[in-house]
Design a protein around this motif. Sequence first.
Motif, PDB file in Angstrom:
ATOM      1  N   SER A  61       0.615  -1.484  -0.285  1.00  0.00           N
ATOM      2  CA  SER A  61      -0.317   0.441  -0.202  1.00  0.00           C
ATOM      3  C   SER A  61       0.907   0.873   0.150  1.00  0.00           C
ATOM      4  CB  SER A  61      -1.078   0.097   1.149  1.00  0.00           C
ATOM      5  OG  SER A  61       0.048  -0.038   2.366  1.00  0.00           O
ATOM      6  N   VAL A  62       0.227   2.440  -0.316  1.00  0.00           N
ATOM      7  CA  VAL A  62       1.109   3.665  -0.117  1.00  0.00           C
ATOM      8  C   VAL A  62       1.716   4.095   1.027  1.00  0.00           C
ATOM      9  CG1 VAL A  62       0.646   6.069  -0.138  1.00  0.00           C
ATOM     10  CG2 VAL A  62       0.012   4.708  -1.969  1.00  0.00           C
ATOM     11  N   ARG A  63       0.826   3.253   2.387  1.00  0.00           N
ATOM     12  CA  ARG A  63       1.407   3.672   3.323  1.00  0.00           C
ATOM     13  C   ARG A  63       2.417   2.983   3.947  1.00  0.00           C
ATOM     14  NH1 ARG A  63      -1.785   6.043   6.949  1.00  0.00           N
ATOM     15  NH2 ARG A  63      -3.525   5.635   6.303  1.00  0.00           N
ATOM     16  N   PHE A  64       2.576   1.890   3.284  1.00  0.00           N
ATOM     17  CA  PHE A  64       3.386   0.528   3.722  1.00  0.00           C
ATOM     18  C   PHE A  64       5.023   1.094   2.826  1.00  0.00           C
ATOM     19  CE2 PHE A  64       6.235  -2.373   0.683  1.00  0.00           C
ATOM     20  CZ  PHE A  64       6.764  -2.858   2.018  1.00  0.00           C
ATOM     21  N   LEU A  65       4.997   1.494   1.392  1.00  0.00           N
ATOM     22  CA  LEU A  65       5.363   2.122   0.358  1.00  0.00           C
ATOM     23  C   LEU A  65       6.460   3.307   1.313  1.00  0.00           C
ATOM     24  CD1 LEU A  65       7.241   2.455  -1.948  1.00  0.00           C
ATOM     25  CD2 LEU A  65       6.055   4.170  -2.914  1.00  0.00           C
ATOM     26  N   TYR A  66       4.758   4.574   2.296  1.00  0.00           N
ATOM     27  CA  TYR A  66       5.947   5.774   2.809  1.00  0.00           C
ATOM     28  C   TYR A  66       6.596   5.027   4.488  1.00  0.00           C
ATOM     29  CZ  TYR A  66       2.235   7.713   5.834  1.00  0.00           C
ATOM     30  OH  TYR A  66       1.816   7.865   7.267  1.00  0.00           O
ATOM     31  N   ALA A  67       6.289   3.779   4.454  1.00  0.00           N
ATOM     32  CA  ALA A  67       6.490   3.738   6.033  1.00  0.00           C
ATOM     33  C   ALA A  67       8.364   2.964   5.385  1.00  0.00           C
ATOM     34  CB  ALA A  67       6.224   1.974   6.781  1.00  0.00           C
ATOM     35  N   CYS A  85      -2.654  10.212   2.774  1.00  0.00           N
ATOM     36  CA  CYS A  85      -2.948   8.821   3.181  1.00  0.00           C
ATOM     37  C   CYS A  85      -4.838   8.845   3.615  1.00  0.00           C
ATOM     38  CB  CYS A  85      -1.667   8.219   4.153  1.00  0.00           C
ATOM     39  SG  CYS A  85      -0.685   7.691   3.198  1.00  0.00           S
ATOM     40  N   GLN A  86      -4.818   9.773   4.508  1.00  0.00           N
ATOM     41  CA  GLN A  86      -6.038  10.046   4.828  1.00  0.00           C
ATOM     42  C   GLN A  86      -7.553  10.512   4.628  1.00  0.00           C
ATOM     43  OE1 GLN A  86      -5.097  12.628   8.781  1.00  0.00           O
ATOM     44  NE2 GLN A  86      -3.458  10.932   9.432  1.00  0.00           N
ATOM     45  N   HIS A  87      -6.595  10.656   3.425  1.00  0.00           N
ATOM     46  CA  HIS A  87      -7.567  11.481   2.209  1.00  0.00           C
ATOM     47  C   HIS A  87      -8.793   9.972   1.392  1.00  0.00           C
ATOM     48  CE1 HIS A  87      -9.445  14.148   0.087  1.00  0.00           C
ATOM     49  NE2 HIS A  87      -9.446  13.681  -1.223  1.00  0.00           N
ATOM     50  N   LYS A  88      -9.576   9.494   2.052  1.00  0.00           N
ATOM     51  CA  LYS A  88     -10.693   8.418   1.057  1.00  0.00           C
ATOM     52  C   LYS A  88     -10.081   7.107   1.713  1.00  0.00           C
ATOM     53  CE  LYS A  88     -12.518  12.060  -1.906  1.00  0.00           C
ATOM     54  NZ  LYS A  88     -12.738  12.159  -3.153  1.00  0.00           N
ATOM     55  N   ASN A  89      -8.958   7.642   2.365  1.00  0.00           N
ATOM     56  CA  ASN A  89      -7.813   5.841   2.913  1.00  0.00           C
ATOM     57  C   ASN A  89      -7.382   6.139   2.046  1.00  0.00           C
ATOM     58  OD1 ASN A  89      -9.948   5.242   4.962  1.00  0.00           O
ATOM     59  ND2 ASN A  89     -11.023   4.285   4.427  1.00  0.00           N
ATOM     60  N   ASP A  90      -6.188   6.879   0.948  1.00  0.00           N
ATOM     61  CA  ASP A  90      -5.452   6.597   0.034  1.00  0.00           C
ATOM     62  C   ASP A  90      -4.327   6.061   0.403  1.00  0.00           C
ATOM     63  OD1 ASP A  90      -7.328   7.305  -2.165  1.00  0.00           O
ATOM     64  OD2 ASP A  90      -6.158  10.103  -1.824  1.00  0.00           O
ATOM     65  N   GLY A  91      -4.020   6.054   1.870  1.00  0.00           N
ATOM     66  CA  GLY A  91      -3.119   5.245   2.105  1.00  0.00           C
ATOM     67  C   GLY A  91      -3.308   3.519   1.693  1.00  0.00           C
ATOM     68  N   ASP A  92      -4.361   2.962   2.329  1.00  0.00           N
ATOM     69  CA  ASP A  92      -4.673   1.505   2.197  1.00  0.00           C
ATOM     70  C   ASP A  92      -4.628   0.744   0.932  1.00  0.00           C
ATOM     71  OD1 ASP A  92      -4.599   1.464   4.679  1.00  0.00           O
ATOM     72  OD2 ASP A  92      -6.724   1.678   4.918  1.00  0.00           O
TER      73      ASP A  92
END
Length: 354
Positions: A72-78, A105-112
């Motif tokens: 996920s996007v959140r995984f990439l930035y982690a 990431c919080q916007h419309k759950n884009d982070g997932d």
Amino acid sequence: MTRDAMKIRLKYVVEDVDRHGNVRLYFRRNGKKIRLPSPIGSPEFLAAYKTAFAGESKAKSAPKVGQVIPGSVRFLYAEYYKSAMFRELDPRTQKVRRGILDRFCQHKNDGDKPFALLQPKHIRARRDEMMDRPEAANGMVKALRQLYKFAVRYDLHDRNPATEIEYLSPKNADGFHSWTLAEIEKFEETHPVGTMARLALALALYTGQRRSDLVQLGKQHVRDGWLVFTQHKNRNRSPVRQEIPIVQDLQRIIDASPTGDLTFLVTAFNRPFTSNGFGNRFRKWCDEAGLPQCSVHGLRKAAAARLAEMGCTEFEIMAITGHRTSKEVTRYTRAASQKTRAESALKRMTAERK
């Protein structure tokens, strides 16, 4: 098919005997039991088993609250936060970039969502939603450019979709207000030589440095009439070492001003300023002088503009300000350069006519 054969083929099926001696079938996994219809191997049994198996597998794979989904996007930035590319950034830059990526990431759950599926059209749509805040929109695009630059460099992705996104034009194309000579004189009238405010003005005006550098300058940086120091910005990645002569006016004000032991500029408690603290304090000094439109960063711009009016080249100005490229210097000095070129052109025309 025998019952023993079914036990071998079907995982998680168990038999329990109730108090009346009846055999009951259950699907048991991860501490949960789901009742299955008898007899084992019947169409009803197989359908219920399939449903129970699929449901438990889905529940097991569903992410928990706060859990990072691989890919996920959140995984990439982690992963980005763990890299040298991020850790070499200034702590303040790290904090700002974290905030921008967290909001994305919080916007419309884009982070997932899978980072590999993020397309330029998705970023452009998000940018356009922020058109009323062009600086924030551009900051988001810049942060995503750096995030996917990391992904490409570390072989996590094969392209950088954010590089295809254009920056929005800022509301104030000229950036911070550049001080005029009249505004400098008004500030000097309010804050005479011997005050901390006047010392701050002189350091900013005669060195052309950022506030993060002004707050660290001290006696230990003075060598044979020169200020020798490394700029705070990018000091860990690509440090810029500066050597700036201390002009007579600046030296006179330093000699007449109270200073700290480690830094020229100190708070009322004789402690060095933080960059933000100094910015807030300078804001009050400007307000006291009736200059709400002025800021300490505007003095850096004014210093570059004054050098341009004196006929200094961009490379000479860059030697003072510490810029690596002429892009920012050109923006700072555009008006002054135009004025200087116009004056020079008319002088040449007059001389030719004579």
